[in-house]
Each structure stands twice: as structure tokens, then as C-alpha cells.
Design a protein around this motif. Structure first.
Motif, short mmCIF file in Angstrom:
data_model
loop_
_atom_site.label_atom_id
_atom_site.label_comp_id
_atom_site.label_asym_id
_atom_site.label_seq_id
_atom_site.Cartn_x
_atom_site.Cartn_y
_atom_site.Cartn_z
N GLY A 223 0.80 -1.22 0.00
CA GLY A 223 0.00 0.00 0.00
C GLY A 223 0.83 1.26 0.00
N GLY A 224 2.03 1.20 0.60
CA GLY A 224 2.84 2.40 0.71
C GLY A 224 2.19 3.41 1.65
N ASN A 225 2.52 4.66 1.45
CA ASN A 225 1.96 5.72 2.27
C ASN A 225 1.65 6.92 1.40
N GLU A 226 0.86 7.84 1.91
CA GLU A 226 0.60 9.06 1.16
C GLU A 226 1.90 9.83 0.97
N TYR A 227 2.02 10.48 -0.19
CA TYR A 227 3.23 11.23 -0.49
C TYR A 227 3.33 12.50 0.36
N LEU A 228 4.56 12.91 0.62
CA LEU A 228 4.82 14.21 1.22
C LEU A 228 4.69 15.27 0.13
N ASN A 229 4.63 16.55 0.52
CA ASN A 229 4.46 17.58 -0.50
C ASN A 229 5.04 18.91 -0.05
N ASN A 273 -0.42 11.41 -5.76
CA ASN A 273 0.26 10.15 -6.07
C ASN A 273 1.63 10.34 -6.72
N GLY A 274 2.40 11.26 -6.15
CA GLY A 274 3.78 11.43 -6.57
C GLY A 274 4.01 12.40 -7.70
N GLN A 275 2.95 13.00 -8.23
CA GLN A 275 3.07 13.87 -9.40
C GLN A 275 3.45 15.30 -8.98
N PHE A 276 3.57 16.19 -9.96
CA PHE A 276 3.91 17.58 -9.69
C PHE A 276 3.22 18.49 -10.70
N VAL A 312 15.52 10.95 -2.69
CA VAL A 312 14.23 11.62 -2.81
C VAL A 312 13.58 11.07 -4.08
N TYR A 313 12.29 10.74 -4.01
CA TYR A 313 11.67 9.92 -5.05
C TYR A 313 10.32 10.52 -5.45
N GLY A 314 10.08 10.63 -6.76
CA GLY A 314 8.81 11.16 -7.24
C GLY A 314 8.81 11.31 -8.75
N ALA A 315 7.69 11.81 -9.27
CA ALA A 315 7.54 11.97 -10.72
C ALA A 315 8.39 13.11 -11.26
N PHE A 316 8.94 13.96 -10.39
CA PHE A 316 9.76 15.08 -10.87
C PHE A 316 10.95 14.59 -11.69
N THR A 350 8.55 11.31 -1.90
CA THR A 350 8.76 10.45 -0.75
C THR A 350 10.23 10.09 -0.70
N PHE A 351 10.61 9.19 0.21
CA PHE A 351 12.00 8.75 0.32
C PHE A 351 12.09 7.27 -0.02
N ALA A 352 13.11 6.90 -0.76
CA ALA A 352 13.33 5.51 -1.16
C ALA A 352 14.73 5.09 -0.75
N THR A 353 14.89 3.78 -0.48
CA THR A 353 16.21 3.23 -0.15
C THR A 353 16.65 2.26 -1.23
N LEU A 354 17.94 2.23 -1.46
CA LEU A 354 18.55 1.32 -2.44
C LEU A 354 19.59 0.48 -1.72
N ASN A 355 19.42 -0.85 -1.75
CA ASN A 355 20.40 -1.70 -1.06
C ASN A 355 21.50 -2.15 -2.01
N SER A 356 22.44 -2.92 -1.50
CA SER A 356 23.62 -3.31 -2.27
C SER A 356 23.27 -4.26 -3.42
N ASP A 357 22.10 -4.89 -3.37
CA ASP A 357 21.67 -5.78 -4.45
C ASP A 357 20.96 -5.03 -5.57
#
Length: 404
Positions: A223-229, A273-276, A312-316, A350-357
Motif C-alpha cells: 500500500g505504501g503511504n501518502e506522499y509528502l508535499n 500520487n507522486g506527481q507535480f 528523494v523519489y517522485g515523478a519530478f 517520498t523517500f526511497a532506499t537502495l540496497n547493495s543488491d
């Protein structure tokens, strides 16, 4: 469904944007419509800014693709009346801005390029040396079927509070489908983000002129979460979620810090939903009079996330990751910080994480909740035996409703 998104380098449909190309949009003209999935014949407008502000000559190129975004077998003359590649002529310099830029726009279709077939399309912008500067995807569909979509809370007890289940039906009284397993492909998109999709689905039930997809687990999304703005419609003053403005060579906007909490609970917050949306209230034409500001993002965390990078993650930036939107951990401040140059407007992020894989996770920081309001789009591709290409014969849209 794996909501951790595998980042595949050099994938042709990933956006390739130089540091000086900003504010890329591909949208229809309807207000508050951010979708590039539209009926065949709809006019889409591609626009972007070049911060070099030197009026380069760019060309656009349109290419027909398969359902999985590989080049199709069609030649350009089979899906375009006119030219598949042409010069972008609508070029305007910025006016009365601290950050100079050149604004480019092109409408598809136009008098030189008329698309005649439904399907997936890749729109590329090429520079003078025929190098790809950016790409965007769009989908043109026929309304040959009716697609019904429902979204409900996950039925899996392990993910009851964190996932949503998408079920749908394809009603095709006017289309003969002899072998759905071979002739039909479907893609389920979350929030128009091609990085969050489910494919390779077969019908669970067959009825006369109807295909049913009623999975209980295979079509589950986090489900994720609502985006920040934030809203930077005033470049000289604070506005929504902007706590401080500093004038240097350009304006610098400092956003309210976000505090990481592993026990975070869901709280409704309306989003797009992540747009701008590019806009300014300080001028008449946002295309050429909206200014750029350096946006300062901060994420408070007592310690860094082990083995993970934060973005930092979004449609931008088309839901991609790069050095431009990567954050750095400051041990003294116990926070991640990142700076991104963005044109004035209202932005979701929103914020996203990227792991070593190489797995990108959009839920590590902001959490995942079944209550989150998401939009799901089902795209139906049809390639009957003997055909050389896939038609898009219908789409359906569904939204999560907490009362279900």
C-alpha cells in the motif's frame, strides 16, 4: 508481487536526463490529468527546460513498442502518417528569472506526425549529435473492451495491514479471443509509475465474452503511504511546508524536516500520487516565467540505514534515481540531506532506499499501510494469431476504498 523494485541499468525505457534538462512533462491538456495513457487520437504535450539556455536544436522521435517495452516489428510507416522524427520548433527563452532556461514543447500528434495504431510508444528527444537526451513512455488505447477494476484490503493474513489486492475483469463482446494465454497480455500499474507494476497474469476464470482475474495474492501491491508535499509557488517567500527561504545566486528553499519513525502509523493526507504541477503566482506564464529554486530536503534519523542509500523519489524525475536526488548522511546533525534544483510548483515526493543488491524500496522510511489511497490502472494488450503487433484494446482504473 515484489514491491522492491529492481533497478536495471541501461534499460532502454529508463529516462536518460542530463543535469541541465529539467521539468519534463508528457501530459494531455486536461487540468489535473497527469496520465500519458490516453485514447488513440488524444493530443499529448511534451515539455521540458534546458538550463543551458542556449536554444539548442532538439528533435523528437516516436517508436512503437511491445507490451514489455521492446521495439516492435512494425516499421514507422505502419504506425505513423508522416514522420517518426522531426525538429521541436516551439522554443521560448525564460523571462525575468534568476535561473535562465530555454523552454521546449511539442504536441503529439501534430501535422507532421499522426499515429494510426494503438499500443505502447516511446518518445525520445535527441540532441544535435543524435544522442538521447530524455525518454518518456505513453500508451494509446482503443475502447474495444470494458475493464472493471476493484481494489480491496489484502486477504493474506501476513500482509493484511500493509498490502492491497487488485482484481479485474475484461469484457470483450466485440472481440474474439480464442486463446487468452497467447493473445492477451495485461499490465497492472500503481499510480502511473512504470516501476511499480505486475505482469505475466493469466485469467483465473473464463466466461462467455469475459475474462476474470481474481487472484488473492499474485496481484497484491504494497500500500505504501501518502506522499509528502511542498508548494514553491512563491519563490521569494515561504509557502506550504517550506520553513525558510534564502536568496543567493538563486533562491534556496528549506523544507520542514521529516523524522524517521519505524513505528509510524498511517495518517490520511491527500496527495496527487507522486506527481507535480508547475505553477507560480508571481507571473502570468508558468512555462517561461516560473523560476527555479534549490530545494533542501532533510530526513532526521538517529543513525544511517545500514547497507542502504537514500533518495528523494517522485515523478519530478520520472520515478528514477540518480546522483541528482541522492541524500547524504550527516552524523553530527543525525540527518540525511539532499538538494535538488526544481522549478516553482506543487510537488509530491517520498523517500526511497537502495540496497547493495540494487533493490529499490519505497516503503522502508515512510511505511506501508493498507489504508493508503492509490490508483491502479489495468492495460489490456491484444495480439491475435498472425498479427504483427499488439493493440491496446482497453484500460480500467480502480481506487482503494477503505469501506470495502
Amino acid at each position: 508481487m515484489h514491491q522492491k523494485i529492481t533497478i536495471i541499468l541501461l534499460l532502454i525505457v529508463n529516462t536518460v536526463i542530463s543535469q541541465n534538462i529539467k521539468s519534463v512533462q508528457l501530459r494531455p491538456f486536461q487540468e489535473n490529468n497527469f496520465s500519458s495513457i490516453v485514447p488513440l487520437g488524444t493530443v499529448l504535450e511534451l515539455s521540458f527546460d534546458d538550463l543551458d539556455a542556449d536554444s539548442k536544436e532538439y528533435q523528437y522521435k516516436v517508436e512503437h513498442m511491445t507490451h514489455d517495452w521492446q521495439s516492435s516489428r512494425l516499421s514507422s510507416s505502419q504506425y505513423i502518417d508522416g514522420f517518426d522524427q522531426n525538429t521541436i520548433l516551439n522554443v521560448t527563452n525564460s523571462f525575468n528569472t534568476f535561473q535562465n532556461y530555454t523552454h521546449y514543447s511539442i504536441q503529439i500528434p501534430n501535422v507532421n506526425t499522426v499515429i494510426t495504431k494503438s499500443g505502447n510508444y516511446l518518445l525520445s528527444v535527441l540532441n544535435y549529435d543524435d544522442e538521447v537526451v530524455l525518454t518518456r513512455r505513453f500508451v494509446l488505447y482503443e475502447s474495444a473492451t470494458t475493464v472493471g477494476v476493484t481494489v480491496a484490503r489484502s486477504r493474506n493474513t501476513k500482509t493484511l495491514n500493509t498490502q492491497q489486492t487488485v482484481q479485474f475483469s475484461i469484457n470483450h463482446p466485440n472481440i474474439t479471443i480464442n486463446n487468452p494465454g497467447q493473445e492477451i497480455n495485461v499490465v497492472v500499474l500503481k499510480n502511473k509509475n512504470w516501476n511499480e507494476k505486475i505482469t505475466d497474469l493469466q485469467p483465473t476464470f473464463f466466461k462467455q465474452n469475459q475474462l476474470l482475474y481474481t487472484y488473492t495474492n499474485k496481484t497484491n501491491f504494497w500500500g505504501g503511504n501518502e506522499y509528502l508535499n511542498f508548494d514553491s509557488k512563491f519563490v521569494r517567500n515561504t509557502s506550504l511546508n517550506i520553513v525558510r527561504v534564502v536568496k543567493k545566486d538563486i533562491f534556496h528553499h528549506f523544507l520542514y524536516p521529516f523524522t524517521y519513525n519505524k513505528y509510524r502509523e498511517y495518517s490520511y493526507n491527500p496527495d496527487i500520487n507522486g506527481q507535480f504541477v508547475i505553477r507560480t503566482l508571481e507571473a502570468n506564464d508558468s512555462n517561461t516565467e516560473a523560476d527555479y529554486a534549490m530545494m533542501h530536503f532533510s530526513l532526521l534519523a538517529d543513525e544511517p540505514f545500514t547497507g542502504k542509500e537514500v533518495y528523494v523519489y517522485g515523478a519530478f524525475n520520472d520515478f528514477n534515481i540518480s546522483d541528482d536526488n541522492k541524500m547524504q548522511y550527516e552524523a553530527k546533525e543525525k540527518s540525511y540531506t539532499g538538494n535538488i534544483l526544481l522549478k516553482q510548483g506543487f510537488y509530491n515526493y517520498t523517500f526511497a532506499t537502495l540496497n547493495s543488491d540494487g533493490n529499490l524500496n519505497t516503503n522502508d522510511i515512510n511505511g506501508s499501510f493498507y489504508e493508503t489511497e492509490n490508483e491502479y490502472t489495468v492495460i489490456v494488450y491484444y495480439k491475435p494469431f498472425g498479427s504483427f503487433y499488439e493493440r491496446v484494446i482497453g484500460i480500467g482504473t480502480g481506487y482503494f476504498n477503505q469501506n470495502k
